[in-house]
Design a protein around this motif. Structure first.
Motif, PDB file in Angstrom:
ATOM      1  N   VAL A   4       9.560   7.425  10.594  1.00 49.46           N
ATOM      2  CA  VAL A   4       8.497   7.117  11.555  1.00 49.46           C
ATOM      3  C   VAL A   4       7.173   7.720  11.087  1.00 49.46           C
ATOM      4  CG1 VAL A   4       7.711   7.466  13.932  1.00 49.46           C
ATOM      5  CG2 VAL A   4      10.123   6.971  13.473  1.00 49.46           C
ATOM      6  N   GLU A   5       7.236   8.948  10.541  1.00 48.98           N
ATOM      7  CA  GLU A   5       6.035   9.640  10.075  1.00 48.98           C
ATOM      8  C   GLU A   5       5.378   8.886   8.928  1.00 48.98           C
ATOM      9  OE1 GLU A   5       4.871  14.266   9.318  1.00 48.98           O
ATOM     10  OE2 GLU A   5       6.679  13.514   8.326  1.00 48.98           O
ATOM     11  N   ILE A  10       1.482   4.671   6.506  1.00 43.47           N
ATOM     12  CA  ILE A  10       1.312   3.363   5.874  1.00 43.47           C
ATOM     13  C   ILE A  10       0.474   2.442   6.762  1.00 43.47           C
ATOM     14  CG2 ILE A  10       2.518   1.276   5.110  1.00 43.47           C
ATOM     15  CD1 ILE A  10       4.868   3.116   4.283  1.00 43.47           C
ATOM     16  N   ASN A  11       0.803   2.383   8.047  1.00 48.74           N
ATOM     17  CA  ASN A  11       0.042   1.537   8.974  1.00 48.74           C
ATOM     18  C   ASN A  11      -1.411   1.979   9.065  1.00 48.74           C
ATOM     19  OD1 ASN A  11       2.273  -0.039   9.589  1.00 48.74           O
ATOM     20  ND2 ASN A  11       2.867   1.194  11.361  1.00 48.74           N
ATOM     21  N   ASN A  12      -1.597   3.290   9.101  1.00 49.85           N
ATOM     22  CA  ASN A  12      -2.949   3.829   9.149  1.00 49.85           C
ATOM     23  C   ASN A  12      -3.722   3.476   7.886  1.00 49.85           C
ATOM     24  OD1 ASN A  12      -4.308   5.134  11.210  1.00 49.85           O
ATOM     25  ND2 ASN A  12      -4.283   7.113  10.180  1.00 49.85           N
ATOM     26  N   SER A  17      -7.781   0.534   5.117  1.00 47.04           N
ATOM     27  CA  SER A  17      -8.118  -0.258   3.930  1.00 47.04           C
ATOM     28  C   SER A  17      -8.901  -1.508   4.317  1.00 47.04           C
ATOM     29  CB  SER A  17      -6.843  -0.660   3.171  1.00 47.04           C
ATOM     30  OG  SER A  17      -6.183   0.462   2.655  1.00 47.04           O
ATOM     31  N   ILE A  18      -8.450  -2.168   5.365  1.00 49.09           N
ATOM     32  CA  ILE A  18      -9.163  -3.349   5.861  1.00 49.09           C
ATOM     33  C   ILE A  18     -10.560  -2.958   6.324  1.00 49.09           C
ATOM     34  CG2 ILE A  18      -9.190  -5.144   7.640  1.00 49.09           C
ATOM     35  CD1 ILE A  18      -6.108  -5.038   7.591  1.00 49.09           C
ATOM     36  N   LEU A  19     -10.633  -1.828   7.023  1.00 45.92           N
ATOM     37  CA  LEU A  19     -11.908  -1.325   7.523  1.00 45.92           C
ATOM     38  C   LEU A  19     -12.865  -1.018   6.368  1.00 45.92           C
ATOM     39  CD1 LEU A  19     -13.129  -0.678  10.297  1.00 45.92           C
ATOM     40  CD2 LEU A  19     -12.338   1.678   9.993  1.00 45.92           C
ATOM     41  N   GLN A  20     -12.342  -0.339   5.359  1.00 47.09           N
ATOM     42  CA  GLN A  20     -13.159   0.013   4.201  1.00 47.09           C
ATOM     43  C   GLN A  20     -13.572  -1.227   3.423  1.00 47.09           C
ATOM     44  OE1 GLN A  20     -14.052   3.040   3.941  1.00 47.09           O
ATOM     45  NE2 GLN A  20     -15.184   3.008   2.035  1.00 47.09           N
ATOM     46  N   ILE A 266     -10.812   5.652  -0.511  1.00 41.98           N
ATOM     47  CA  ILE A 266     -11.190   6.346   0.722  1.00 41.98           C
ATOM     48  C   ILE A 266     -10.183   6.113   1.853  1.00 41.98           C
ATOM     49  CG2 ILE A 266     -12.940   6.460   2.552  1.00 41.98           C
ATOM     50  CD1 ILE A 266     -15.073   6.058   0.416  1.00 41.98           C
ATOM     51  N   PRO A 267      -9.721   4.870   2.090  1.00 38.27           N
ATOM     52  CA  PRO A 267      -8.745   4.661   3.171  1.00 38.27           C
ATOM     53  C   PRO A 267      -7.459   5.454   2.963  1.00 38.27           C
ATOM     54  CG  PRO A 267      -9.655   2.563   2.442  1.00 38.27           C
ATOM     55  CD  PRO A 267     -10.114   3.592   1.458  1.00 38.27           C
ATOM     56  N   LEU A 268      -7.011   5.558   1.714  1.00 40.46           N
ATOM     57  CA  LEU A 268      -5.793   6.308   1.441  1.00 40.46           C
ATOM     58  C   LEU A 268      -5.973   7.781   1.802  1.00 40.46           C
ATOM     59  CD1 LEU A 268      -2.947   6.475   0.302  1.00 40.46           C
ATOM     60  CD2 LEU A 268      -3.918   6.749  -1.987  1.00 40.46           C
ATOM     61  N   ASN A 269      -7.102   8.353   1.401  1.00 40.86           N
ATOM     62  CA  ASN A 269      -7.360   9.754   1.711  1.00 40.86           C
ATOM     63  C   ASN A 269      -7.545   9.980   3.208  1.00 40.86           C
ATOM     64  OD1 ASN A 269      -7.338  11.236  -0.813  1.00 40.86           O
ATOM     65  ND2 ASN A 269      -9.109  10.030  -1.419  1.00 40.86           N
ATOM     66  N   GLN A 270      -8.179   9.034   3.887  1.00 41.81           N
ATOM     67  CA  GLN A 270      -8.358   9.148   5.337  1.00 41.81           C
ATOM     68  C   GLN A 270      -7.019   9.062   6.072  1.00 41.81           C
ATOM     69  OE1 GLN A 270     -11.217   5.964   5.954  1.00 41.81           O
ATOM     70  NE2 GLN A 270     -12.857   7.440   6.299  1.00 41.81           N
ATOM     71  N   ALA A 271      -6.170   8.145   5.625  1.00 42.84           N
ATOM     72  CA  ALA A 271      -4.859   7.975   6.260  1.00 42.84           C
ATOM     73  C   ALA A 271      -3.965   9.186   6.024  1.00 42.84           C
ATOM     74  CB  ALA A 271      -4.184   6.715   5.720  1.00 42.84           C
ATOM     75  N   LEU A 272      -4.105   9.805   4.858  1.00 42.65           N
ATOM     76  CA  LEU A 272      -3.259  10.942   4.503  1.00 42.65           C
ATOM     77  C   LEU A 272      -3.720  12.251   5.145  1.00 42.65           C
ATOM     78  CD1 LEU A 272      -2.724  10.185   0.715  1.00 42.65           C
ATOM     79  CD2 LEU A 272      -0.922  10.289   2.444  1.00 42.65           C
TER      80      LEU A 272
END
Length: 418
Positions: A4-5, A10-12, A17-20, A266-272
């Motif tokens: 779940v975590e 991944i969803n985030n 990614s779409i946002l960026q 950037i999206p990857l770092n933000q999600a992580l």
């Protein structure tokens, strides 16, 4: 089976990614049209006014892009605490925006070249106000970014339609920041609606102690963000002061193209970030191995992106700007090396903050400003936009190496992670 975590991460990541992608691809879609309709000079004017307004965006954001998601992620199961965090952040931002506007107003109407184009500059500040009030940090901390992404897709589509329908000549240049602000306002309203309906957000009047603690806890990040602005935004502002808005326009075209590629991490770092914040506190032994694996993964992907971009950059430039002038092509070639450092500067900054390395983080930022002043400013004076590109790459790489040095000094053990 995905936990779940990890599924949340991944969803985030996909949502961010779409946002960026929207933030970077949309300007590339409108860029050819805007240059043709407005001309390089007017496009440079918008870029220059935005560079001035961005200083105040740094003030309004303070350190909340990092402190708010971290605090929300660590208190996710306590609704009262989250309501308090959100209320403090919003009130703090309003205080900073009021202060910022007073200073901004004085600056604009004290410089002749600014107040002549005061409509553009005032609308650029409206962009700052509307953007800073979007509570992306709330949904990032809750690891629930899909709502922000959906409304951004809608508002960006509206912006695109408005640009092509209403911007028809140089006289319509003021509409560009206006339409941008409208999009941000719509996004903010939707986000606050979702916070109220889904998360039962209730405004709690902040105490003076709460506001003071908020400013104190985010001060090191604010100084870091201000330092970053000094070696990025100030460079463009100085380029406009020492050259012309046309030169700024050419540099801006190249910078936007490279940023679209460099910003993919950037999206990857933000999600992580929320995920790593929790790992550091609740599962510290796995923290170093995770950072090592992430760094290795990013190195491979960044190198592949760099090679693809470097060999096809002229084709991309021709498609976006309608032609490859020598100055823009040269700037793009130099700035392309930013792709290799971009993922690590974001990752290492987040890691240092998560590891409570406030003093080290401030040291990095201070050193980066000094390095930028010594290297980039003289290069701009002598070589204009090309000098800025060269100086920026040198500064970004030294900045990344300093971050790597300090996270290792702070205790991140790569040897045990292998």
């Amino acid at each position: 089976m995905i936990s779940v975590e990890n599924k949340k991460v991944i969803n985030n990541f996909l949502s961010l990614s779409i946002l960026q992608a929207l933030n970077y691809v949309l300007p590339l879609i409108t860029l050819p049209y805007l240059i043709q309709v407005l001309g390089v000079d007017k496009f440079g004017l918008v870029t220059f006014s935005a560079s001035l307004a961005l200083y105040f965006n740094v003030i309004a954001d303070y350190g909340y892009k990092l402190t708010a998601p971290r605090d929300i992620a660590q208190n996710r199961n306590c609704l009262d605490t989250i309501n308090e965090i959100v209320s403090v952040v919003l009130v703090s931002k309003l205080i900073l925006l009021v202060f910022g506007f007073i200073v901004y107003f004085i600056i604009v109407f004290s410089v002749e070249s600014f107040w002549i184009e005061s409509k553009i500059y005032m609308l650029s500040f409206l962009v700052v106000v509307s953007q800073s009030m979007i509570p992306v940090w709330f949904f990032q901390g809750m690891e629930d970014m899909k709502y922000v992404t959906v409304i951004n897709v809608i508002t960006k589509a509206i912006f695109l339609i408005l640009v092509f329908l209403f911007i028809k000549s140089e006289g319509d240049v003021y509409l560009l920041p206006l339409f941008t602000a409208v999009g941000f306002i719509l996004t903010s309203l939707f986000c606050f609606y979702k916070m109220k309906v889904k998360y039962k957000y209730i405004f709690i009047k902040p105490t003076l102690t709460g506001l003071k603690n908020s400013f104190t806890n985010g001060f090191h990040i604010f100084v870091g963000n201000a330092s970053t602005s000094l070696y990025t935004n100030t460079n463009i502002f100085l380029l406009g002061v020492l050259t012309t808005t046309s030169v700024v326009g050419y540099y801006s075209v190249a910078e936007k193209i490279v940023s679209a590629i460099a910003g993919l991490f950037i999206p990857l770092n933000q999600a992580l970030y929320p995920y790593l914040s929790k790992k550091y506190i609740f599962d510290n032994k796995s923290f170093s191995p995770i950072i090592y694996k992430l760094s290795s993964f990013m190195l491979i992907i960044a190198f592949l992106f760099f090679l693809i971009f470097y060999f096809f950059k002229m084709d991309l430039l021709n498609v976006i700007s309608g032609g490859g002038d020598e100055l823009t092509a040269l700037i793009i070639s130099i700035l392309s090396f930013r792709i290799l450092s971009s993922p690590f500067s974001n990752l290492f900054s987040n890691v240092l903050i998560i590891m409570n390395g406030k003093n080290e983080y401030l040291n990095v930022m201070k050193l980066t400003v000094v390095i930028n002043t010594v290297i980039t400013f003289p290069l701009i004076y002598v070589f204009d936009a090309v000098g800025l590109a060269v100086g920026l790459i040198i500064v970004l790489w030294l900045h990344t190496l300093l971050l790597a040095f300090y996270i290792k000094k702070r205790g991140l053990n790569y040897e045990t992670a292998v």
